[in-house]
Structure formats: structure tokens, C-alpha cells
Design a protein around this motif. Sequence first.
Motif, short mmCIF file in Angstrom:
data_model
loop_
_atom_site.label_atom_id
_atom_site.label_comp_id
_atom_site.label_asym_id
_atom_site.label_seq_id
_atom_site.Cartn_x
_atom_site.Cartn_y
_atom_site.Cartn_z
N ILE A 31 0.86 -1.18 0.00
CA ILE A 31 0.00 0.00 0.00
C ILE A 31 0.90 1.24 0.00
N ARG A 32 0.34 2.32 -0.49
CA ARG A 32 1.08 3.59 -0.46
C ARG A 32 0.95 4.21 0.92
N THR A 33 1.91 5.03 1.30
CA THR A 33 1.82 5.72 2.59
C THR A 33 0.58 6.62 2.61
N HIS A 34 0.24 7.20 1.48
CA HIS A 34 -0.95 8.05 1.43
C HIS A 34 -2.22 7.25 1.72
N ASP A 35 -2.24 5.98 1.29
CA ASP A 35 -3.39 5.12 1.59
C ASP A 35 -3.57 4.95 3.09
N MET A 36 -2.46 4.87 3.81
CA MET A 36 -2.55 4.76 5.26
C MET A 36 -3.12 6.04 5.87
N ARG A 37 -2.75 7.17 5.30
CA ARG A 37 -3.26 8.45 5.77
C ARG A 37 -4.77 8.52 5.58
N VAL A 38 -5.23 8.15 4.39
CA VAL A 38 -6.66 8.15 4.08
C VAL A 38 -7.40 7.23 5.05
N THR A 39 -6.86 6.04 5.27
CA THR A 39 -7.49 5.08 6.17
C THR A 39 -7.56 5.63 7.59
N PHE A 40 -6.46 6.20 8.07
CA PHE A 40 -6.45 6.77 9.41
C PHE A 40 -7.51 7.84 9.56
N ILE A 41 -7.55 8.77 8.62
CA ILE A 41 -8.51 9.88 8.70
C ILE A 41 -9.95 9.36 8.66
N SER A 42 -10.23 8.45 7.73
CA SER A 42 -11.59 7.92 7.59
C SER A 42 -12.03 7.18 8.85
N LEU A 43 -11.16 6.34 9.38
CA LEU A 43 -11.53 5.57 10.57
C LEU A 43 -11.65 6.46 11.81
N ALA A 44 -10.78 7.46 11.93
CA ALA A 44 -10.88 8.37 13.07
C ALA A 44 -12.21 9.11 13.04
N LEU A 45 -12.60 9.59 11.87
CA LEU A 45 -13.89 10.28 11.76
C LEU A 45 -15.05 9.34 12.03
N LYS A 46 -14.94 8.12 11.52
CA LYS A 46 -16.01 7.14 11.74
C LYS A 46 -16.17 6.81 13.23
N ARG A 47 -15.06 6.77 13.95
CA ARG A 47 -15.11 6.45 15.38
C ARG A 47 -15.58 7.63 16.22
N GLY A 48 -15.80 8.78 15.58
CA GLY A 48 -16.34 9.91 16.30
C GLY A 48 -15.34 10.96 16.73
N VAL A 49 -14.09 10.85 16.28
CA VAL A 49 -13.13 11.90 16.59
C VAL A 49 -13.58 13.16 15.86
N LYS A 50 -13.63 14.26 16.55
CA LYS A 50 -14.12 15.51 15.96
C LYS A 50 -13.27 15.89 14.75
N PRO A 51 -13.93 16.36 13.68
CA PRO A 51 -13.19 16.75 12.47
C PRO A 51 -12.10 17.79 12.76
N GLU A 52 -12.33 18.69 13.70
CA GLU A 52 -11.33 19.70 14.04
C GLU A 52 -10.07 19.04 14.60
N VAL A 53 -10.27 17.99 15.40
CA VAL A 53 -9.13 17.29 16.00
C VAL A 53 -8.36 16.52 14.93
N VAL A 54 -9.09 15.81 14.08
CA VAL A 54 -8.43 15.05 13.00
C VAL A 54 -7.67 16.01 12.09
N ALA A 55 -8.29 17.12 11.73
CA ALA A 55 -7.63 18.10 10.85
C ALA A 55 -6.32 18.58 11.46
N ARG A 56 -6.36 18.86 12.75
CA ARG A 56 -5.12 19.32 13.40
C ARG A 56 -4.07 18.22 13.45
N MET A 57 -4.51 16.99 13.70
CA MET A 57 -3.56 15.87 13.78
C MET A 57 -2.81 15.66 12.47
N VAL A 58 -3.50 15.87 11.36
CA VAL A 58 -2.89 15.57 10.05
C VAL A 58 -2.40 16.83 9.34
#
Length: 89
Positions: A31-58
Motif C-alpha cells: 500500500i502507499r503511505t498516502h493510503d494509510m493516511r486516508v485510512t487513518f482519517i476515515s476511521l478516526a472520523l467514523k469512530r467519532g473523533v471531531k473533524p477539528e481534532v483530526v484536521a489538526r492531527m494531520v
Amino acid sequence: MFPSEVGTMYGYDNARRAWRQAIARAGVPVIRTHDMRVTFISLALKRGVKPEVVARMVGHSSPLITLRIYRQVFDDEIEEAGEMVANLV
């Protein structure tokens, strides 16, 4: 950006080679490293992490970027939404 063992940044080719070697050692599908980024962001949002928090993390300047580009809709979410609406009737 990936730091080397001595603290300097890997160049693109060296980072890519190190990534492929790590994948081979782990015995996982390529997999590409970018694919891991997409997966992390998608799963974090799905689990209920606030979009503001995810945005800051990445490192996004706005949660809107995070939601527009990276938010994936999962099949189970569609089924859950259907059930929620059906329960209203």
C-alpha cells in the motif's frame, strides 16, 4: 516526511525504498503511505473523533478539507441511516 537513523530527512527515493522494505518484511499487501493516511482519517472520523481534532492531527488548515477530501461513507453507515429513518415511520 521520514527521518533517517541519523535524524536527517530521507529523500523521496530512499523513503520509498525503506517503505517497500518494511512492507516486504511485514509480509502485508503493498500500500502507499498516502493510503494509510486516508485510512487513518476515515476511521478516526467514523469512530467519532471531531473533524477539528483530526484536521489538526494531520496538518490540515481547516476541518472542511478533512471532510471534503478524506471522509469516506461506509456501507454500515448507510444501513444504519436507513434503519434510523425507517424507525421514524
